[in-house]
Write a protein that holds these residues in place. Structure first.
Motif, PDB file in Angstrom:
ATOM      1  N   PRO A 179       2.634   4.285  -6.193  1.00  0.00           N
ATOM      2  CA  PRO A 179       1.200   4.036  -5.606  1.00  0.00           C
ATOM      3  C   PRO A 179       0.621   5.430  -5.397  1.00  0.00           C
ATOM      4  O   PRO A 179       0.869   6.498  -5.868  1.00  0.00           O
ATOM      5  N   ALA A 180      -0.891   5.044  -5.414  1.00  0.00           N
ATOM      6  CA  ALA A 180      -1.741   6.360  -5.092  1.00  0.00           C
ATOM      7  C   ALA A 180      -1.437   7.063  -3.884  1.00  0.00           C
ATOM      8  O   ALA A 180      -1.059   6.570  -2.902  1.00  0.00           O
ATOM      9  N   ALA A 225       3.470   8.023   5.633  1.00  0.00           N
ATOM     10  CA  ALA A 225       4.431   9.005   5.036  1.00  0.00           C
ATOM     11  C   ALA A 225       5.362   8.500   3.886  1.00  0.00           C
ATOM     12  O   ALA A 225       5.613   9.323   2.887  1.00  0.00           O
ATOM     13  N   VAL A 226       5.686   7.286   4.123  1.00  0.00           N
ATOM     14  CA  VAL A 226       6.696   6.574   3.174  1.00  0.00           C
ATOM     15  C   VAL A 226       5.743   6.593   1.615  1.00  0.00           C
ATOM     16  O   VAL A 226       6.233   6.812   0.825  1.00  0.00           O
ATOM     17  N   ALA A 227       4.591   6.047   1.985  1.00  0.00           N
ATOM     18  CA  ALA A 227       3.688   5.845   0.567  1.00  0.00           C
ATOM     19  C   ALA A 227       3.414   7.409   0.113  1.00  0.00           C
ATOM     20  O   ALA A 227       3.338   7.431  -1.108  1.00  0.00           O
ATOM     21  N   SER A 232       4.697  10.570  -4.867  1.00  0.00           N
ATOM     22  CA  SER A 232       5.418  11.882  -5.557  1.00  0.00           C
ATOM     23  C   SER A 232       6.485  11.456  -6.547  1.00  0.00           C
ATOM     24  O   SER A 232       6.964  12.441  -7.219  1.00  0.00           O
ATOM     25  N   GLY A 233       6.621  10.198  -6.643  1.00  0.00           N
ATOM     26  CA  GLY A 233       7.634   9.714  -7.722  1.00  0.00           C
ATOM     27  C   GLY A 233       8.877   9.590  -7.072  1.00  0.00           C
ATOM     28  O   GLY A 233      10.029   9.450  -7.950  1.00  0.00           O
ATOM     29  N   GLU A 255       1.013  -3.765   3.726  1.00  0.00           N
ATOM     30  CA  GLU A 255      -0.606  -3.544   3.778  1.00  0.00           C
ATOM     31  C   GLU A 255      -0.983  -2.255   2.959  1.00  0.00           C
ATOM     32  O   GLU A 255      -2.094  -2.545   2.060  1.00  0.00           O
ATOM     33  N   LEU A 256      -0.136  -1.296   2.927  1.00  0.00           N
ATOM     34  CA  LEU A 256      -0.735  -0.249   2.523  1.00  0.00           C
ATOM     35  C   LEU A 256      -0.358   0.006   0.919  1.00  0.00           C
ATOM     36  O   LEU A 256      -1.233   0.422   0.117  1.00  0.00           O
TER      37      LEU A 256
END
Length: 712
Positions: A179-180, A225-227, A232-233, A255-256
């Motif tokens: 994700p972004a 924080a997980v996203a 970062s891959g 949701e994120l």
């Protein structure tokens, strides 16, 4: 000296020797194919080193087995196998053979030749070609076993779920693209928050102890924080204390970043679904995991972040041997896999404070202005209240509680936290105060409702004609009032107001924003839409009066968990805590300063030599067995043995609990204390001594536990 062609004579001699050895091997007769009982063995690497799934520490070795030719392709390192375990089979590196029959195991590696010169038994079966034991997982489990003086087989039973053939046959899709980078959102409330997320998104490995602000935002902050780690891959792993909190983070993460990038590992999923999700993680189909305690071993590829929420919760300590704690396992993973680490909580444990104190992690907390804006107003029974109400300090529900509840019900739901579940879980004689006990098993009598007969809490038998054996009185008084009795009293005091209960038997997830009284035990508090308008924290003496080293820390943790569900002070949220206001945990709650409380607790522990400043182990068993093990163990220099002291014998008829001595035996427990930095040596010494006793079959069972949670 050099030769005529300029070469050193020693170098020329080595070349001639190498030529002669090559010629000798070429002329040697070709070896016959290796066989076992007439069956051909694998041509290359015909020996498998197997970890047998058998728990005792003296069998915590690798055993050598021959690999039949027909199993050569599937018998890869990491797969499950079945082996014959007994006399004439396998080979243990040190020690002796034990047992017999077919046992499960894992191939750790394939080698060309065993240093055991006797005949090797062959693998009986390759259970599955799925390589479930990867080298990183094996290294982690070894580290956990060494830290807790346990066996590797016991740790693997906790780390790898049981096999399900149907799940293994499933094909998993490739994971979605990363994700972004997520928006900072409420992380801006913490001065160091944006920098932490930016470091994660850039592939860094920051370490932080996060004291979250009260309110509903922390699941989204954890998901952010997980996203950032996913952006970062890399992968991410989040361990929660229960399924309810895991569901909140799961919803926030969905949701994120949407679905497909993460999965949830909880016991409620069922064996087949849990194994299917575990395989999806191992095969790289998902990159992030949110789960409860067992998820700390999840084989996440390229791990970039490990996070733990509420590390002081007792559910993070495994009840099965060797009793690892999720905090320590995740710290090991962060070091071994060079991942970022985030310990988050509404409060702060002494162990987390030590990580900040020694510089391993940095504090991540809000300013005092942000804390005052987010936290509710905390009220205690102060001197002014005591002057108006002479019984305020001793009353269970002083006028402060009634006023807080009445004001809160005008605007929305009010939370009432009660330390005990049930109706009246403890009764005593009204005249002599002797505890009321069952005539059949001596268990405690309790009342389960207002109109039901007395019932034993252990054997369940009723006692309608109870009479005190000491004074003959037939009148009873409540020693402890439970949640259901509290709900009944509040229902009578506030007629027309709905009263709902949430506890172990029936836990509510959410409640609407309408006026209602919600009576809950600690940890079972439902989330109110828009937050509670007020909260009553009753029976503080029951939490603070426990004979436990962590009584104050645990009381503050439970109070913070309930108070964080109340609206902030700017929105009129109020919390009334019914406890002695001068005690340190109460004052920490009033100031909403869990970090300061943890620092002061750590300083006191350091002065007294208590964990986590020191490392401790408990050795439990018969007095002669405890003495023999400690006498044989090569303890680190300066180790201090405390005790042994007798363990109270369980009352007859009471259900047995983990750690109870066998019926009819009197056990004692000794504590071994060592200086900081000697924990690994202490675990190794006790494990070696324990294994030696098992090999020699000396004495009876002895239980060794590193970092016991209860030092009382």
């Amino acid at each position: 000296m050099s030769s005529e062609n300029g070469r050193d004579p020693g170098e020329r001699g080595e070349q001639l020797a190498l030529i002669r050895e090559t010629v000798r091997k070429a002329k040697a007769p070709r070896a016959k194919p290796r066989t076992w009982r007439g069956a051909a063995l694998a041509g290359e690497l015909p020996v498998a080193r197997v970890l047998v799934d058998k728990g005792p520490v003296h069998l915590d070795k690798l055993w050598d087995y021959a690999v039949p030719a027909e199993m050569d392709a599937e018998a890869r390192p990491g797969v499950r196998v079945r082996v014959r375990f007994g006399a004439g089979t396998g080979k243990v590196r040190e020690g002796r053979r034990e047992g017999g029959g077919l046992l499960d195991g894992y191939i750790v590696e394939r080698i060309a030749e065993s240093d055991y010169r006797g005949p090797l038994a062959a693998l009986a079966q390759v259970v599955s070609p799925e390589p479930v034991l990867s080298p990183p997982l094996l290294a982690l489990c070894r580290a956990v076993a060494e830290r807790y003086a346990g066996s590797l087989a016991d740790v693997l039973q906790l780390a790898i779920p049981p096999r399900n053939a149907k799940a293994e046959a499933e094909r998993f899709p490739a994971p979605p693209p990363p994700p972004a980078v997520p928006a900072l959102a409420s992380w801006t409330r913490y001065p160091e928050g944006p920098a932490f997320l930016e470091a994660l998104a850039k592939g860094g490995a920051p370490r932080a102890v996060w004291t979250a602000l009260p309110g509903p935002h922390w699941p989204w902050e954890l998901a952010a924080a997980v996203a950032a780690a996913l952006a970062s891959g890399r992968g991410a792993l989040v361990v929660m204390p229960d399924g309810r909190s895991a569901a909140r983070v799961d919803a926030a993460l969905t949701e994120l970043v949407g679905s497909g990038l993460h999965t949830v590992l909880v016991a409620d999923s069922g064996p087949e679904e849990r194994y299917r999700r575990w395989l999806a993680i191992r095969r790289g189909a998902v990159r992030a995991v949110v789960g409860t305690r067992a998820a700390m071993y999840a084989p996440v590829a390229d791990l970039g972040l490990v996070a733990l929420w509420d590390d002081g919760n007792s559910s993070h300590s495994d009840t099965n041997a060797p009793h690892p704690h999720a905090r320590d396992v995740l710290l090991l993973r962060a070091v071994h896999e060079k991942a970022a680490c985030l310990l988050g909580d509404l409060g702060r444990t002494v162990e987390a404070a030590q990580l900040v104190e020694n510089g391993w992690a940095r504090p991540l907390e809000a300013t005092r202005e942000q804390v005052r804006a987010a936290a509710p107003l905390i009220r205690t029974v102060d001197e002014v209240e005591a002057a108006r109400d002479e019984a305020a300090r001793a009353a269970r529900l002083p006028s402060l509680a009634w006023q807080t509840a009445r004001a809160g019900l005008q605007r929305g739901p009010v939370l009432v936290q009660v330390p005990r579940r049930g109706y009246v879980p403890r009764l005593a004689c009204e005249r002599c105060r002797e505890p009321a006990r069952c005539r059949h098993c001596a268990g405690p009598l309790e009342a389960r409702s207002n109109d039901s007969a007395l019932c034993c809490g252990w054997c369940g038998q009723q006692a309608p004609d109870w009479r005190c054996v000491d004074c003959g009185s037939t009148r009873l008084r409540a020693r402890i009032v439970g949640a259901r009795r509290t709900a009944e009293e509040l229902g009578l005091a506030f007629p027309g107001v709905p009263v709902r209960t949430s506890g172990r038997d029936h836990i509510l997830d959410t409640v609407p924003a309408r006026p209602a009284l919600v009576v809950s035990t600690p940890g079972a508090e439902p989330v109110a839409d828009g937050g509670y308008t007020a909260a009553l924290l009753l029976d503080g003496w029951a939490l603070l009066g426990r004979p436990d080293l962590r009584a104050g820390e645990e009381a503050l943790r439970r109070w913070l968990g309930a108070a964080s569900l109340v609206r902030g002070q700017e929105e009129g949220g109020t919390v009334a805590v019914i406890a002695e206001p001068t005690l340190r945990p109460v004052q920490a709650l009033v100031r909403w300063d869990p970090a300061g409380h943890a620092v002061r607790e750590l300083a006191e522990r350091a002065e007294l030599g208590f964990p986590p400043v020191s490392r401790m182990a408990s050795v439990t068993g018969r007095i002669e067995d405890v003495g023999a093990l400690l006498g044989a163990a090569e303890l680190p220099e300066g180790a201090e043995v405390l005790g042994p002291v007798p363990i109270p014998v369980p009352d007859p008829g009471r259900p047995r609990r983990p750690g109870d001595p066998p019926p009819g035996e009197e056990w004692q427990r000794a504590l071994v204390r060592v200086r900081p930095g000697q924990g690994a040596a202490l675990a190794a010494a006790l494990k070696a001594a324990h294994a030696a006793r098992l090999v020699r079959r000396e004495g009876e069972q002895v239980r060794v536990r590193i970092d016991p949670p209860d030092l009382g």
